[in-house]
Design a protein around this motif. Structure first.
Motif, PDB file in Angstrom:
ATOM      1  N   ILE A 126      63.906  23.466  74.542  1.00 52.25           N
ATOM      2  CA  ILE A 126      64.183  24.900  74.722  1.00 52.25           C
ATOM      3  C   ILE A 126      64.860  25.136  76.089  1.00 52.25           C
ATOM      4  N   ASP A 127      65.259  26.354  76.319  1.00 55.35           N
ATOM      5  CA  ASP A 127      65.600  26.861  77.654  1.00 55.35           C
ATOM      6  C   ASP A 127      66.814  26.230  78.350  1.00 55.35           C
ATOM      7  N   PRO A 128      67.964  26.106  77.650  1.00 60.76           N
ATOM      8  CA  PRO A 128      69.129  25.511  78.320  1.00 60.76           C
ATOM      9  C   PRO A 128      69.988  26.524  79.080  1.00 60.76           C
ATOM     10  N   THR A 135      59.703  18.728  81.720  1.00 61.07           N
ATOM     11  CA  THR A 135      58.741  18.742  80.611  1.00 61.07           C
ATOM     12  C   THR A 135      58.243  20.155  80.267  1.00 61.07           C
ATOM     13  N   GLY A 136      58.626  21.151  81.082  1.00 65.64           N
ATOM     14  CA  GLY A 136      58.366  22.542  80.718  1.00 65.64           C
ATOM     15  C   GLY A 136      59.448  23.116  79.813  1.00 65.64           C
ATOM     16  N   SER A 137      60.511  22.362  79.592  1.00 67.18           N
ATOM     17  CA  SER A 137      61.583  22.794  78.681  1.00 67.18           C
ATOM     18  C   SER A 137      61.525  22.027  77.358  1.00 67.18           C
ATOM     19  N   ILE A 138      60.405  21.364  77.113  1.00 73.58           N
ATOM     20  CA  ILE A 138      60.241  20.610  75.870  1.00 73.58           C
ATOM     21  C   ILE A 138      58.937  21.051  75.226  1.00 73.58           C
TER      22      ILE A 138
HETATM   23 MG    MG Z   1      61.533  27.442  81.181  1.00 73.05          MG
END
Ligand code: MG
Ligand code: ADP
Ligand code: MG
Ligand code: MG
Length: 401
Positions: free
Chosen positions: A246-248, A233-236
């Motif tokens: 984000i962040d793939p 959930t820190g990559s959304i």
């Molecule tokens: Mg990140």
């Protein structure tokens, strides 16, 4: 502008942004903030005070930011990230930030500024519900995963893509930190001393570790689809009516359930954490109910959309055999449970904890939430092979709280 790689200072990032073609006017008044809160990279937010235009510059560092220069890390992850964002944009352009520019020399990407969104993890900690989330994430999952799999791509093209997204150093981080270290007394672990007994019972649970070994093997060997690879959930990023992934930088070809499981794990971590974050019982119950319903809707939405894509695109005679797509989806559901279980436990026992749990004070209350996360994680892994529908997965969480 730069002849070889160097980590940019805030000032250099401003001149760099200014030099990007077609972005800022010559007389722009650029203001820069380094906003990176992640574990690995520099993230600059650069905005023109005059026009209001802005951009994000994300630059990979040649080492892991959390640990420091003693942990070197490939800059190639920056290429992988820019490329994975572009691949996703082909299928779900409204669900990822736009990539304006990629600089391989600097391992730097200029991307769309999403500062009107917030990180989903933060929103969840605050108890905010996002009505669009399940619909958007199920679309993201079904489309990014189906369209990069053998079910859609020409076999030659698919193997070319596997090669393009070979990401061994980032995969090694996952192999160690998600699938090995938390389950024995490794140096990288760090956990609340109050839960030592629960952690040791995991270290001593052969049946559980045997299942985790199988999950690790699936992660390492099954090139089913191009994964995001770090879909917590820190990559959304979210706002009321919008969702962006984000962040793939961990993208690689792996088992589809690993991405679905990452989301489910993080919603369940939020679920256990709200025993502490929401003090008012009615509100807590309603929010926890929303979290479980959202997990279920993400699965059912994913399944429905995946089936639609299957019906539309799959042409191979043997794959069209009755029952085969059901088998695939059942396996993905069981993988989702298993990978979610590993991802929950690693956040409690291993390196890189999550704020949902970390913010809980005092340590005794945090220990309760952490113990519940461990219980759910273990059950998800041990019971996954008997699951038939997603409500049986969320029931595991219901039974623990
Ligand atoms: Mg990140
Ligand atoms: P890392 O790989 O280091 O975790 P992230 O891509 O997750 O880096 O970015 C770190 C933080 O920077 C995010 O948590 C978010 O707060 C901010 N951020 C990243 N990308 C954007 C963006 N496109 N727009 C606005 N903020 C962003
Ligand atoms: Mg910890
Ligand atoms: Mg990252």
């Amino acid at each position: 502008m730069f002849e070889k790689y160097k980590a940019l200072t805030e000032k250099e990032a401003v001149s760099y942004a200014h030099s990007l073609p077609g972005l800022f006017a010559p007389d722009a008044e650029l203001l820069n903030k380094e906003i990176g809160d992640g574990n690995l990279n520099l993230v600059f937010h650069i905005a023109d005070q005059k026009s209001g235009k802005s951009v994000i510059l994300k630059q990979a560092l040649p080492y892991a930011r959390v640990v420091g220069e003693s942990w070197p890390l490939t800059l190639d992850r920056s290429r992988i990230e820019a490329e994975a964002l572009k691949q996703a944009a082909k299928r779900v352009s409204s669900l990822v930030p736009q990539v304006y520019f990629y600089d391989s020399q600097l391992a730097l990407t200029a991307i769309e500024d999403l500062s009107d969104h917030i990180i989903l993890r933060k929103g969840l900690i605050a108890g905010t519900r996002y009505p669009q989330l399940a619909e958007d994430l199920s679309t993201y999952l079904a489309h990014t995963l189906f369209y990069t799999s053998d079910y859609y791509l020409d076999p030659q093209e698919k193997k070319e893509k596997v090669r393009q997204f070979i990401n061994p150093e980032m995969c090694k981080i996952t192999e160690d930190l998600v699938f090995t270290d938390p389950y024995y007394n490794a140096d990288t672990n760090s956990f609340n001393p109050l839960i030592r007994e629960s952690v040791e019972s995991i270290w001593n649970n052969n049946e559980l570790k045997r299942e985790i070994a199988h999950l690790k093997e699936a992660f390492m060997t099954r090139t089913q689809a191009l994964l995001h690879g770090d879909l917590h959930t820190g990559s959304i990023m979210v706002k009321e009516d919008s969702t962006k992934v984000i962040d793939p930088e961990f993208a690689y070809y792996g088992p589809i359930g690993f991405d679905v499981g990452a989301i489910v794990a993080n919603l369940l971590l939020s679920y256990v954490s709200h025993e502490a974050h929401s003090l008012e019982p009615d509100k807590r119950e309603a929010f926890q109910k929303w979290l479980l319903e959202t997990s279920e809707k993400i699965w059912t939405g994913f399944e429905t959309k995946f089936r639609t894509l299957w019906e539309k695109h799959v042409k191979d005679e043997i794959w069209l055999t009755e029952g085969y797509v059901d088998d695939i989806l059942l396996q993905i559901l069981r993988d989702t449970a298993g990978f979610a279980g590993c991802k929950m436990m690693r956040r409690v026992i291993g390196l890189a904890p999550v704020a949902d749990l970390e913010l809980i004070e005092p340590a005794e209350v945090r220990a309760e939430a952490e113990t519940n996360a461990l219980l759910i994680g273990q059950q998800l892994i041990l019971k996954r092979k008997s699951l038939h529908k997603v409500s049986e997965l969320t029931d595991i969480a219901r039974q623990v709280l």
